[in-house]
Design a protein around this motif. Structure first.
Motif, PDB file in Angstrom:
ATOM      1  N   HIS A  51      11.993 -52.136  45.633  1.00 44.99           N
ATOM      2  CA  HIS A  51      12.604 -51.861  45.511  1.00 44.99           C
ATOM      3  C   HIS A  51      12.024 -50.258  44.591  1.00 44.99           C
ATOM      4  O   HIS A  51      11.879 -49.407  44.848  1.00 44.99           O
ATOM      5  CB  HIS A  51      14.031 -51.548  44.702  1.00 44.99           C
TER       6      HIS A  51
ATOM      7  N   ARG B 251       7.032 -42.898  47.893  1.00 50.46           N
ATOM      8  CA  ARG B 251       6.937 -41.736  49.297  1.00 50.46           C
ATOM      9  C   ARG B 251       6.684 -40.545  48.630  1.00 50.46           C
ATOM     10  O   ARG B 251       7.242 -40.165  47.816  1.00 50.46           O
ATOM     11  CB  ARG B 251       8.698 -42.695  49.788  1.00 50.46           C
TER      12      ARG B 251
ATOM     13  N   GLU C 214      10.604 -34.993  36.767  1.00 53.58           N
ATOM     14  CA  GLU C 214      11.772 -35.023  37.025  1.00 53.58           C
ATOM     15  C   GLU C 214      13.451 -35.772  37.198  1.00 53.58           C
ATOM     16  O   GLU C 214      13.921 -35.379  37.719  1.00 53.58           O
ATOM     17  CB  GLU C 214      12.228 -33.103  37.618  1.00 53.58           C
ATOM     18  N   LEU C 215      12.206 -36.088  38.643  1.00 50.17           N
ATOM     19  CA  LEU C 215      12.903 -37.055  39.030  1.00 50.17           C
ATOM     20  C   LEU C 215      12.951 -38.436  38.455  1.00 50.17           C
ATOM     21  O   LEU C 215      13.576 -39.363  38.942  1.00 50.17           O
ATOM     22  CB  LEU C 215      12.546 -37.536  40.421  1.00 50.17           C
TER      23      LEU C 215
ATOM     24  N   PHE D 239       8.113 -37.845  48.282  1.00 53.74           N
ATOM     25  CA  PHE D 239       9.104 -36.811  47.616  1.00 53.74           C
ATOM     26  C   PHE D 239       8.757 -37.144  46.561  1.00 53.74           C
ATOM     27  O   PHE D 239       8.956 -36.156  45.783  1.00 53.74           O
ATOM     28  CB  PHE D 239      10.099 -36.839  48.741  1.00 53.74           C
TER      29      PHE D 239
ATOM     30  N   LYS E 102       9.440 -48.834  47.402  1.00 44.52           N
ATOM     31  CA  LYS E 102       9.668 -48.514  47.726  1.00 44.52           C
ATOM     32  C   LYS E 102       9.318 -46.846  47.385  1.00 44.52           C
ATOM     33  O   LYS E 102       9.666 -45.994  48.487  1.00 44.52           O
ATOM     34  CB  LYS E 102      11.105 -48.985  48.485  1.00 44.52           C
ATOM     35  N   PHE E 103       9.602 -46.224  45.950  1.00 44.35           N
ATOM     36  CA  PHE E 103      10.297 -45.209  46.140  1.00 44.35           C
ATOM     37  C   PHE E 103       8.198 -44.432  46.001  1.00 44.35           C
ATOM     38  O   PHE E 103       8.495 -43.182  45.886  1.00 44.35           O
ATOM     39  CB  PHE E 103       9.886 -44.696  44.057  1.00 44.35           C
TER      40      PHE E 103
ATOM     41  N   GLU F  42      14.020 -39.910  35.519  1.00 43.01           N
ATOM     42  CA  GLU F  42      15.564 -40.223  34.816  1.00 43.01           C
ATOM     43  C   GLU F  42      16.132 -41.532  36.089  1.00 43.01           C
ATOM     44  O   GLU F  42      16.561 -42.199  35.722  1.00 43.01           O
ATOM     45  CB  GLU F  42      15.864 -39.457  33.927  1.00 43.01           C
ATOM     46  N   GLU F  43      16.400 -40.301  36.701  1.00 44.09           N
ATOM     47  CA  GLU F  43      18.088 -39.997  38.003  1.00 44.09           C
ATOM     48  C   GLU F  43      17.107 -41.907  38.158  1.00 44.09           C
ATOM     49  O   GLU F  43      17.910 -42.954  38.435  1.00 44.09           O
ATOM     50  CB  GLU F  43      18.231 -39.658  38.145  1.00 44.09           C
ATOM     51  N   ILE F  44      15.927 -41.871  39.167  1.00 43.24           N
ATOM     52  CA  ILE F  44      15.168 -43.073  39.927  1.00 43.24           C
ATOM     53  C   ILE F  44      15.269 -44.186  38.976  1.00 43.24           C
ATOM     54  O   ILE F  44      16.098 -44.539  39.189  1.00 43.24           O
ATOM     55  CB  ILE F  44      13.958 -43.107  40.536  1.00 43.24           C
TER      56      ILE F  44
ATOM     57  N   LYS G 216       7.461 -38.203  40.055  1.00 46.49           N
ATOM     58  CA  LYS G 216       7.205 -36.238  39.538  1.00 46.49           C
ATOM     59  C   LYS G 216       8.258 -36.677  38.330  1.00 46.49           C
ATOM     60  O   LYS G 216       9.442 -37.253  38.770  1.00 46.49           O
ATOM     61  CB  LYS G 216       8.388 -35.425  40.920  1.00 46.49           C
TER      62      LYS G 216
END
Lengths: 109, 872
Positions: B54, B60, B22-23, B62, B57-58, B25-27, B20
């Protein structure tokens, strides 16, 4: 679904968010848990849990300012909401209530 | 300055695609921060690995983007695809049958090919160190001859490498042709094997059941038997320490080995310690330890893990250079060959066992691919030709909202489905054909077993799916391009015969290949017939050749000549024209001009009995066994090549030549005959005389009751030799067997040609049926207007017959030139290609095609126009 339902991992992370105050973002939470609880979590697990918590309304989040240390990417800071505070307190109360009922010799090992 | 470590770059785009926004950048930020932490803690390599893990692993729920399509009922759609596929298949039984049959037949050849190649690739796979085992080959370059690469190498090379070259963990020297009659008590059993030194069991993985692998082949006169060999000699396998006598020497059994696996290029029943040969060999072969005796020994080495081939080769080159300095007129170099290239690889002289040429495998794979493609063409052609019937469906699907991708998916899935359906048949076909294929020639049965295994089945299914994809991709692209509006407006707007050129060229390609295959088969068969009945320059009729196998000739001759059916008996050292030969060095006046000639040793009856023609001089006369042999009979070529007697046979008589260092007088000149197979040009031959040449008896048989004669010969043999089986074969049968490899090729190509013709005929049939169906109204109208039946048949079949002729125009010249200029040049005495051979295949194909076209068009032309036009 009971609104107050909250998983163990969610509870621990929610508490960590509360501890870290202004500095609560993904990596900081992960490192804090590693240092204090010796519990290694994958970063994606932390993100997923934080995501769940914010959907339940226990944390709110806001983007911080850009920093150089991570390729100019901003951090997302989390804050415990009122509902989050309430649920933490409820859990604490529930535990205290139960602990007070445990006979003094029952848990000696 | 220290470089800042970077996480792997390739993984981020993946994340960016699916995450996504919107997520994101932080990820990415958090991951990067962790990455630096990992670099500090574990170093860059592990940090990179952790970063990738890792990041993955993202993946998923959400963090993932929501799928764009909101329709979630894929299952229903899929069921709909299946249903429409099934309906369209059921509606067009004929076309479905053609497709499934074509695909099944071609696929079964593909399966066979996979199983075949699989078996070939599993050769020598059982050795633990298979990746490090190499064989030392010899490249012999005499000054006056061609370069020759041999699989064998001299024992000296082996010793030198072992002594002086580092980077080799182990090295073993093998010598072939250990053989003799093993004597155990009173019993005698013939036994064949190899000489091998003590490292043999370390380099190769041939596990010993009994005995110590470290010492089993160390001492002289040690014998290691396989279970089978032990069983044959002793009737049991628990024979460690027993003795076996060969001639006058006792050998001790020091090991019992598991039988050699079928898929091993080294096959043997017994191993004798090489030290035995080192003791004996120096007596029998004076030059055994010489640099030049590289014909009977093989060297295999185990390369160290950190040694490169280049270094080893450089060391070998240095070794050869030193040794070559000591010899004259010749250069001998060494090269290395990996174990896995021995069985399937390039052809070498002096191979230790059977092998198969990599070229042959590629040719077979090529043929298979062509047959499979041909079946795929059928599918493509028929699907596109019948596009009208399905284009409405595609139109509706598109209007409802199908995207192009989905239409492609639907049609590809359909063809894969048909292909899997065909796979069921092809698998059954494979099981039946397997037996046939293996029994074509003993060589194939010896080579492969074509056993099924799990991995093989996976390959099979993969092939089926691939064929489905290949067959379906063109129709799928075609259908997906259809414009909904155009189709729904009315079928008439759809150009019915679009892509007609593509379809035509596919048919031409199919028929071209079919014709090439079938014509090749006919040509090769004609050559085979020619070779088998070739005029060799001498008579082979009713001659029975008996291998003496070490028995005394006099005894047998005495007994056999008493048989009334045996009219004449002669003796010879070898049988001409079967592809085996003995060579000798011959010198005439010039002492430096020595050259290789073929040699045979015969008794005085041999030449007349075989009907050899003398140009000058006379035959040998009978001499006792102990007389000095100083006479030679030569052929015309020998006189020509050495310029003896100024090329006149009569003048050559009485000339003296030196053969293998011995002076002999020419007493006769023979008309040229084929000492080698007719594949090779005739070269000089020298025939020596001996009262006792020792290898073969040649019996001229004249009888009406062959079985009785043969059984009485066998009876006589058994009285004289009860150890060996009688080995008696008619000369003509032996000649035919010499060319049986050609027959094997004919059978394989012939079979593939047959399949290719079947598949292309099926395709053509489908196209004709379709054309006549769609043109039925046109035909009726023409008929009403007065066209005759013959006229209509002509009209309908014209284009197809033209296509056939176009293919013939391409295929026949190509085949002709391919054989005339390339293949047949390898055969010195081939027959030229006759027109009949070229046209026979074409005629056959044409007749089949005409029957199919004719039957369809004829019935269409005879249909009653009133019925077809009734509802117009």
């Amino acid at each position: 679904m009971r609104k107050t339902y909250i998983g163990e991992l969610e509870e621990v992370i929610l508490l960590t968010v509360a501890i870290l105050q202004e500095e609560a973002y993904g990596v900081a939470i992960g490192l804090h848990m590693e240092q204090q609880l010796n519990r290694k979590l994958s970063i994606s697990a932390i993100h997923a849990t934080l995501h769940r918590l914010s959907k339940k309304g226990y944390v709110s989040s806001s983007m911080g300012g850009a920093t150089a240390e991570r390729g100019g990417r901003r951090k997302r800071y989390f804050k415990v909401t009122t509902a989050g505070c309430r649920v933490l307190n409820e859990i604490q109360d529930a535990r205290n209530l139960l602990w007070s009922q445990v006979p003094s010799n029952a848990l000696t090992t | 300055m220290k470089e800042v470590p970077h996480p792997p770059k390739w993984i981020n785009p993946l994340l960016e695609r699916v995450c996504k926004p919107e997520l994101l950048e932080e990820i990415e930020g958090d991951l990067l921060e962790y990455y630096y932490l990992w670099v500090e803690r574990y170093g860059t390599a592990k940090a990179n690995r952790l970063y990738v893990i890792h990041t993955l692993k993202f993946l998923r729920p959400f963090a993932l983007k929501k799928s764009r399509s909101k329709t979630t009922n894929h299952f229903a759609m899929f069921r709909n695809y299946l249903k429409t596929a099934y309906r369209s298949m059921a509606r067009n039984r004929l076309f479905t049958t053609i497709n499934v049959m074509g695909l099944a037949v071609s696929m079964s050849v593909g399966l066979m090919m996979i199983a075949f190649v699989w078996d070939l690739r599993s050769y020598d796979n059982f050795h633990e160190n298979k990746d490090r085992i190499y064989r030392v080959n010899t490249i012999n370059h005499p000054d006056n001859g061609p370069i020759m690469t041999l699989a064998s190498s001299s024992a000296k090379a082996g010793y030198k490498i072992r002594e002086s070259i580092s980077g080799i963990d182990d090295l073993t020297i093998i010598r072939r042709n250990f053989g003799g009659d093993a004597q155990i008590g009173e019993k005698k059993v013939p036994l064949q094997g190899l000489w091998a030194d003590h490292s043999f069991l370390k380099v190769f993985t041939f596990p010993l059941l009994q005995g110590d692998p470290a010492t089993a082949l160390k001492e002289p006169y040690s014998l290691v038997l396989t279970e089978k060999g032990a069983e044959r000699l002793f009737g049991e396998t628990d024979v460690l320490g027993e003795t076996v006598r060969f001639d006058t020497l006792d050998y001790m059994v020091t090991g019992i080995m598991k039988d050699t696996p079928k898929f091993s290029h080294l096959q043997f029943e017994a191993l004798v310690s090489f030290s035995t040969f080192e003791l004996q060999g120096s007596e029998s072969d004076h030059d055994f330890f010489g640099w030049k005796s590289f014909y009977n020994n093989y060297t295999y080495l185990l390369l160290s893990e950190n040694m490169t081939l280049q270094t080893l080769q450089a060391n070998l080159d240095r070794l050869s250079e030193v040794e070559n300095a000591a010899i004259e007129n010749q250069e001998i170099n060494l090269s290395i060959q990996p174990l896995h290239q021995i069985f399937v690889g390039h052809s070498l002289v002096n191979e230790i066992g059977p092998r198969i040429s990599i070229v042959a495998i590629w040719v077979l794979i090529g043929l298979t691919v062509i047959v499979i493609l041909s079946a795929c063409f059928n599918y493509t052609n028929l699907s596109i030709a019948r596009s009208m019937r399905r284009s409405r469906e595609v139109g509706i699907r598109k209007v409802i909202g199908a995207q192009r991708r989905q239409v492609i998916g639907q049609f590809v899935a359909e063809s894969v489905l048909i292909s899997l359906f065909a796979f069921v048949f092809s698998f059954l076909l494979f099981l039946t054909l397997r037996e046939q294929f293996v029994s074509i020639h003993p060589f194939i049965a010896h080579l492969v077993s074509l056993e099924l295994s799990g991995t093989l089945i996976i390959y099979f299914v993969t092939l089926a799916v691939l064929i489905g994809l290949m067959a379906g991709i063109f129709p799928a692209l075609f259908f997906s391009r259809i414009k909904a509006l155009q189709v729904l407006k009315g079928v008439s707007s759809l150009r019915l015969f679009q892509r007609i050129n593509m379809r035509k060229s596919l048919i031409v390609i199919q028929y071209t290949f079919s014709l090439i295959f079938i014509t090749s088969t006919v040509i090769v068969y004609a050559q085979y017939k020619n070779f088998v009945s070739f005029d060799l320059g001498f008579s082979t009729e009713n001659i029975l050749n008996i291998k003496l196998q070490g028995n005394k000739a006099e005894l047998l001759i005495k007994e056999l000549s008493a048989l009334p059916a045996v009219s004449k008996i002669s003796q010879s050292q070898l049988i001409s024209s079967l592809g085996v030969g003995n060579s000798a060095q011959l010198k005439y006046r010039d002492p430096n001009d020595s050259s290789s000639v073929w040699k045979n040793v015969v008794d005085e009856h041999y030449l007349p009995m075989h009907g050899h023609k003398f140009l000058a001089g006379k035959n040998f006369t009978h001499k006792s066994e102990h007389t000095q042999q100083d006479e030679v009979i030569v052929n015309e070529q020998l006189i020509k090549q050495f310029g003896i007697g100024s090329l006149d046979p009569d003048h050559a008589i009485g000339e003296i030549v030196t053969l293998n260092g011995k002076k002999v007088t020419i007493i006769g000149v023979l008309k040229d005959f084929h000492y080698q197979t007719p594949q090779h040009a005739i070269t000089p031959v020298a025939i020596l005389n001996s009262a006792n040449p020792g290898r073969y008896l040649n019996l001229k048989i004249s009888t009406n009751d062959l079985p009785a004669t043969l059984s009485s010969i066998e009876h006589i043999w058994k009285q004289i030799d009860d150890v060996h089986l009688l080995d008696a074969q008619f000369y003509d049968d032996q000649l035919a067997y010499t060319f049986s490899w050609l027959l094997m090729i004919i059978k394989v190509i012939g079979f593939i040609a047959f399949l290719a013709v079947c598949i292309s005929s099926l395709g053509l049939f489908g196209m004709v049926v379709f054309t006549t169906e769609t043109k039925l109204k046109e035909i009726s109208i023409r008929k009403v207007l007065g066209a005759g039946e013959r006229n209509l048949v002509y009209l309908l079949s014209k284009s197809y017959v033209t296509l056939l002729f176009v293919s013939a125009l391409i295929a026949l010249p190509v085949t002709y030139f391919f054989f005339d200029k390339i293949i047949l040049t390898y055969f010195a005495y081939h027959q030229s290609i006759h027109l009949v051979e070229l046209l026979a295949g074409l005629l056959g194909v044409l007749v089949i095609a005409l029957i199919m076209i004719g039957s369809q068009t004829f019935s269409a032309a005879r249909s009653n126009p009133a019925q077809t036009l009734r509802d117009e």
